[in-house]
Design a protein around this motif. Structure first.
Motif, PDB file in Angstrom:
ATOM      1  N   UNK A 100      67.308  21.231  24.211  1.00 11.91           N
ATOM      2  CA  UNK A 100      68.093  22.383  24.687  1.00 11.91           C
ATOM      3  C   UNK A 100      69.433  21.921  25.254  1.00 11.91           C
ATOM      4  N   UNK A 101      69.424  20.833  26.014  1.00 14.93           N
ATOM      5  CA  UNK A 101      70.668  20.311  26.584  1.00 14.93           C
ATOM      6  C   UNK A 101      71.620  19.855  25.477  1.00 14.93           C
ATOM      7  N   UNK A 102      71.080  19.191  24.481  1.00 21.47           N
ATOM      8  CA  UNK A 102      71.936  18.752  23.382  1.00 21.47           C
ATOM      9  C   UNK A 102      72.480  19.936  22.598  1.00 21.47           C
ATOM     10  N   UNK A 103      71.674  20.978  22.439  1.00 18.42           N
ATOM     11  CA  UNK A 103      72.144  22.166  21.729  1.00 18.42           C
ATOM     12  C   UNK A 103      73.283  22.845  22.497  1.00 18.42           C
ATOM     13  N   UNK A 108      80.921  22.561  21.073  1.00 14.70           N
ATOM     14  CA  UNK A 108      81.736  21.938  20.027  1.00 14.70           C
ATOM     15  C   UNK A 108      81.897  22.843  18.809  1.00 14.70           C
ATOM     16  N   UNK A 109      81.270  24.004  18.845  1.00 19.41           N
ATOM     17  CA  UNK A 109      81.381  24.934  17.723  1.00 19.41           C
ATOM     18  C   UNK A 109      80.430  24.639  16.585  1.00 19.41           C
ATOM     19  N   UNK A 110      79.458  23.741  16.789  1.00 22.65           N
ATOM     20  CA  UNK A 110      78.550  23.363  15.720  1.00 22.65           C
ATOM     21  C   UNK A 110      77.336  24.286  15.627  1.00 22.65           C
ATOM     22  N   UNK A 111      77.035  25.033  16.695  1.00 21.16           N
ATOM     23  CA  UNK A 111      75.861  25.903  16.695  1.00 21.16           C
ATOM     24  C   UNK A 111      76.200  27.244  17.333  1.00 21.16           C
ATOM     25  N   UNK A 112      75.359  28.224  17.028  1.00 26.25           N
ATOM     26  CA  UNK A 112      75.470  29.562  17.602  1.00 26.25           C
ATOM     27  C   UNK A 112      74.095  29.945  18.141  1.00 26.25           C
ATOM     28  N   UNK A 113      74.052  30.496  19.341  1.00 20.64           N
ATOM     29  CA  UNK A 113      72.793  30.930  19.940  1.00 20.64           C
ATOM     30  C   UNK A 113      72.740  32.453  19.979  1.00 20.64           C
ATOM     31  N   UNK A 114      71.586  33.016  19.671  1.00 25.22           N
ATOM     32  CA  UNK A 114      71.412  34.467  19.766  1.00 25.22           C
ATOM     33  C   UNK A 114      69.938  34.795  19.933  1.00 25.22           C
ATOM     34  N   UNK A 115      69.614  36.002  20.390  1.00 28.86           N
ATOM     35  CA  UNK A 115      68.208  36.399  20.517  1.00 28.86           C
ATOM     36  C   UNK A 115      67.519  36.407  19.153  1.00 28.86           C
ATOM     37  N   UNK A 116      66.255  36.074  19.139  1.00 26.89           N
ATOM     38  CA  UNK A 116      65.506  36.005  17.890  1.00 26.89           C
ATOM     39  C   UNK A 116      65.487  37.346  17.175  1.00 26.89           C
ATOM     40  N   UNK A 117      65.259  38.436  17.914  1.00 26.87           N
ATOM     41  CA  UNK A 117      65.181  39.755  17.285  1.00 26.87           C
ATOM     42  C   UNK A 117      66.516  40.153  16.676  1.00 26.87           C
ATOM     43  N   UNK A 157      64.764  32.779  21.677  1.00 26.28           N
ATOM     44  CA  UNK A 157      66.147  32.470  21.311  1.00 26.28           C
ATOM     45  C   UNK A 157      66.143  31.631  20.035  1.00 26.28           C
ATOM     46  N   UNK A 158      67.148  31.828  19.227  1.00 28.38           N
ATOM     47  CA  UNK A 158      67.275  31.092  17.981  1.00 28.38           C
ATOM     48  C   UNK A 158      68.665  30.466  17.910  1.00 28.38           C
ATOM     49  N   UNK A 159      68.735  29.272  17.315  1.00 31.52           N
ATOM     50  CA  UNK A 159      70.003  28.550  17.164  1.00 31.52           C
ATOM     51  C   UNK A 159      70.341  28.464  15.679  1.00 31.52           C
ATOM     52  N   UNK A 160      71.571  28.826  15.348  1.00 28.80           N
ATOM     53  CA  UNK A 160      72.051  28.740  13.972  1.00 28.80           C
ATOM     54  C   UNK A 160      73.048  27.581  13.868  1.00 28.80           C
ATOM     55  N   UNK A 161      72.832  26.721  12.899  1.00 31.01           N
ATOM     56  CA  UNK A 161      73.745  25.609  12.666  1.00 31.01           C
ATOM     57  C   UNK A 161      74.903  26.072  11.794  1.00 31.01           C
ATOM     58  N   UNK A 162      76.118  25.857  12.273  1.00 32.42           N
ATOM     59  CA  UNK A 162      77.313  26.235  11.518  1.00 32.42           C
ATOM     60  C   UNK A 162      77.902  25.058  10.761  1.00 32.42           C
ATOM     61  N   UNK A 163      77.315  23.878  10.917  1.00 31.60           N
ATOM     62  CA  UNK A 163      77.819  22.667  10.276  1.00 31.60           C
ATOM     63  C   UNK A 163      76.650  21.969   9.577  1.00 31.60           C
TER      64      UNK A 163
END
Length: 792
Positions: free
Chosen positions: A299-302, A308-317, A416-422
């Motif tokens: 979680x800390x690394x995310x 850095x703009x490499x990931x996006x966090x949003x609610x799972x639903x 929570x879900x994390x989306x990788x943009x890179x």
């Protein structure tokens, strides 16, 4: 001449005649593409006035590639877009850069020998890289006006560095690992960046050179323009193509990935994914135990990745509602790192239909130990080398937004879900896109340095510079400077160089001409063998991974490869045992102790000494050091190889010689010449003789090239067989006695090897009776050797 009927045309050439060859003949050979050994071929490039002729396409033209494998046509020409495209067009409908296009060198590129097979030299920058040619045959600003801008730019950067820094001191700080941050002050970086922009604008560039795209660290417009002005075949990929590094590249799930003949050979082998046709569960997958143990740390690394703009966090639903079926939440694995962080591995294969739908069509060519050795041979006066590392390499390439949901994952908070943009570790195409991005930068450095005797090899994110140039140190620092100017982030604390240092598991000392395997990997190899011998059993599932590790490491130590034959047999026995007993561990067969005993007690001292493994062989190939052995052509392969061994023993090399030992053996057994080129067999008792030969060569610090001769050229061997000695000088006769010879490996191998091969025969019989047994289920990633015992 006119002729009728059938005829045979024989074309032959003799070996290099050295000083006896007339200058006109030497020039003629050079003009045909030959590069006589030991010659500085200043004449093997066209005159300057020819190079500057607009109508002359000689430099880098495709006709110079006639000796290379021909380009392969696309066999699956399905439309990539609604408008459709052919195999000769890219995704935007423009012609693809053809095979052989680019700023190439003159004559054929270098070659390297990997496991007995000749292959084209790979520097990690694609087929169009000038670094695949020796320095004297590379294009430069002095003979190609397209590269004059790049030469002037590099000259300007060198002046800027010499006026602002103590160049040698900064290189030494990098080489000794004392550079914890960039050696270039912010003001110096800005001055260098201004210089680059001014040169490009002076050449007519109208692009927004100072623009850095969102979620990217690179000055992609500047990179694209530098490559365009050099005539690079891939310059459009950075900003102009619809699938560009600026706008985002596709994963390849619902589109066909590019095919780029100018940079890559066709990829012909593709992984088959288990469960590709299975129906997936609607429930999000859980992380593997290795990741669950470090979820808070992940979680800390995310959080850092988000900044850095490499990931996006949003609610799972919200993610489910927005992306629907495109949302793929993968399981995560974690590999602990030395700095107390973890490497997060995204599993895009199991329980997902992501990797099984991606087909990378371009084959990446990365440097091996054989290429590193070939690079050192082309730089016989190399005195310095330094390695570098790109920070977060795979995490720097922007993925198009339509594919972000396919790289989703969760950590500690399940809502929570994390989306990788890179690019993401665990996605098949991530390494391909990074390779393609940085390979252009590697070619750019060659365009700027021209024919300077400095070579750069890139293995994913690991770089190594080798130099024999008087300006080598300033140019290496200028290369690093230019990469930082263009936005490439470096892991400064990982730079190493100087006397002796490591690179991708190899140990190198350019000044002493030594190349071997790193101490940490040597220690691991010895420790694993000792543990198996002590435990009395071996983990079946580990054998393939162990054999792969040893095979990679021993590409620079070919004379240890004969001992891999034992491990290959043990892996085979392990696979048979897994089908017979469904056990993950195999009790050591009574003959298995042969391989381990030989590996630890009867092998060359180099196998027992980590220091020896580090040093390996000297890279030096003098000419004229040859001898001729004459085994009989009617003997079996083992006896013929035994005759070669006797020749190595009785014909003493000069003292303190570290050379390439060439044996031209008159034998009609072609297999032995291939055997001593690959240095690997599982045939008994041939493997025992091969181990003995390798051990003797290792002790003499020699290598061996055993050539095959036609049977008609082997009449002297037949004479010896028939006790006809009239063609030989009796004063030159040397005696060999098996009774007096102290065997290093053979005796123990013959004594114990029979037991091992008896075990193999018995297990084969058992296997034939159980071929219909059900195969074992695939193991989870956490149980693999790479997760339990990483090879550092």
């Amino acid at each position: 001449m006119e002729w009728q009927g059938s005829r045979v045309v024989l074309v032959a050439y003799c070996h290099f005649l050295g000083e006896r060859m007339a200058d006109a003949d030497l020039d003629f050979l050079v003009s045909l593409g030959f590069r006589p050994p030991g010659q500085v071929c200043s004449t093997d490039r066209p005159p300057l006035e020819r190079l500057l002729d607009d109508n002359d396409d000689a430099p880098g033209s495709s006709d110079l590639w006639g000796s290379l494998p021909s380009a392969e046509p696309d066999d699956d020409v399905a439309a990539d877009s609604e408008a459709g495209s052919t195999s000769d067009e890219d995704e935007d409908g423009y012609p693809k850069p053809a095979y052989g296009v680019g700023k190439l060198g003159w004559g054929p590129p270098m070659r390297s020998k990997l496991m007995g097979r000749l292959r084209w030299f790979a520097d990690g920058h694609g087929l169009a890289s000038p670094g695949r040619w020796p320095p004297d045959r590379r294009p430069s600003g002095s003979n190609d006006r397209d590269l004059l801008l790049h030469k002037e730019l590099m000259d300007g950067l060198l002046r800027l560095l010499s006026e602002s820094l103590d160049v040698k001191r900064e290189v030494c700080r990098l080489a000794t690992g004392h550079a914890k941050a960039s050696p270039f002050p912010p003001g110096l970086i800005q001055a260098g960046r201004d210089l680059v922009f001014q040169k490009l604008q002076g050449a007519g560039s109208k692009e927004a050179l100072d623009r850095v795209p969102e979620r990217q660290p690179f000055y992609l417009e500047a990179i694209s323009e530098l490559l365009r002005l050099a005539g690079d075949p891939d310059w459009t990929r950075y900003t102009k193509a619809s699938w560009s590094f600026s706008a985002g590249v596709p994963l390849g799930v619902d589109v066909k990935l590019p095919r780029t003949p100018a940079l890559f050979f066709r990829k012909t082998k593709h992984r088959k994914f288990v469960g590709a046709a299975e129906q997936l569960s609607d429930e999000p997958r859980l992380n593997y135990p290795s990741a669950r143990e470090h979820e808070l740390k992940i979680e800390e690394q995310f959080a850092k990745e988000i900044s850095l703009g490499a990931m996006i966090e949003m609610p799972l639903e919200e993610a489910k509602s927005r992306y629907g079926e495109s949302l793929s939440i993968a399981s995560l694995g974690a590999i602990p790192k030395a700095d107390d962080s973890v490497r997060v591995v995204h599993d895009g294969s199991n329980g997902q239909h992501v990797n099984d739908r991606i087909k990378v069509r371009d084959a990446q060519s990365t440097p091996t130990g054989a290429d590193l050795s070939a690079a050192l041979e082309e730089l016989p006066g190399a005195y310095f080398s330094i390695t570098g590392d790109i920070s977060r390499a795979h995490r720097l390439v922007l993925v198009r937004s339509a594919d972000w949901a396919r790289q989703a994952c969760r950590a500690y908070r399940k809502d929570r879900v994390y989306l990788n943009a890179v690019g993401t570790f665990g996605i098949v195409s991530a390494s391909y896109w990074w390779y393609r991005l940085f390979s252009g930068l590697g070619r750019l450095l060659y365009y700027a340095h021209g024919q300077d005797h400095t070579t750069l090899l890139t293995y994913v994110d690991d770089l190594i510079w080798l130099t024999e140039s008087s300006q080598g140190l300033p140019r290496i620092l200028a290369s690093i400077f230019l990469l930082e100017i263009l936005g490439i982030p470096s892991a400064w604390h990982k730079f190493r160089g100087g006397a002796e240092h490591g690179w991708i598991g190899f140990s190198i000392s350019a000044h002493q001409r030594l190349l071997g395997i790193s101490k940490s990997r040597a220690d691991w190899m010895i420790g694993w063998i000792r543990k198996v011998k002590s435990d009395g059993f071996v983990n079946i599932a580990d054998m393939g991974a162990v054999l792969g590790r040893l095979s990679f490491g021993l590409t620079v130590l070919p004379l240890l490869r004969p001992f891999l034959g034992i491990f290959a047999l043990l892996m085979y026995l392990g696979k048979v045992a897994s089908r017979l007993s469904f056990s993950v561990q195999m009790q050591r067969p009574k003959g298995m102790k042969c391989g381990l005993a030989v590996g630890l007690r009867a092998s060359p001292p180099i196998l027992m000494s980590a220091t020896g493994l580090q040093k390996g062989f000297r890279i030096w190939r003098p000419h004229g050091f040859t001898w001729r052995a004459n085994p009989t052509g009617r003997s079996i392969a083992s006896l013929e190889l035994l005759a070669t061994l006797i020749g190595v023993v009785v014909f003493q090399s000069a003292p303190f010689t570290h050379a390439n030992f060439v044996c031209s053996a008159a034998t009609d057994n072609r297999g032995n010449s291939q055997l001593t080129s690959r240095w690997l067999t599982t045939s008994f008792p041939l493997v025992a003789v091969l181990m003995e030969l390798a051990t003797v060569l290792q002790g003499k610090s020699l290598s061996l090239e055993l050539h095959w001769a036609h049977r008609l050229q082997n009449s002297l061997a037949d004479s010896l067989t028939n006790q006809d000695f009239k063609s030989f000088n009796p004063d030159l006769r040397l005696r060999f006695s098996f009774g007096d010879y102290q065997s290093l490996v053979t005796k123990e191998m013959l004594d114990l090897g029979s037991s091992l091969y008896k075990d193999i025969a018995e297990w084969k019989i058992r296997k034939r009776g159980r071929n219909d047994l059900e195969k074992g289920v695939p193991r989870s990633k956490a149980s693999k050797l790479s997760a339990r015992d990483p090879w550092k």
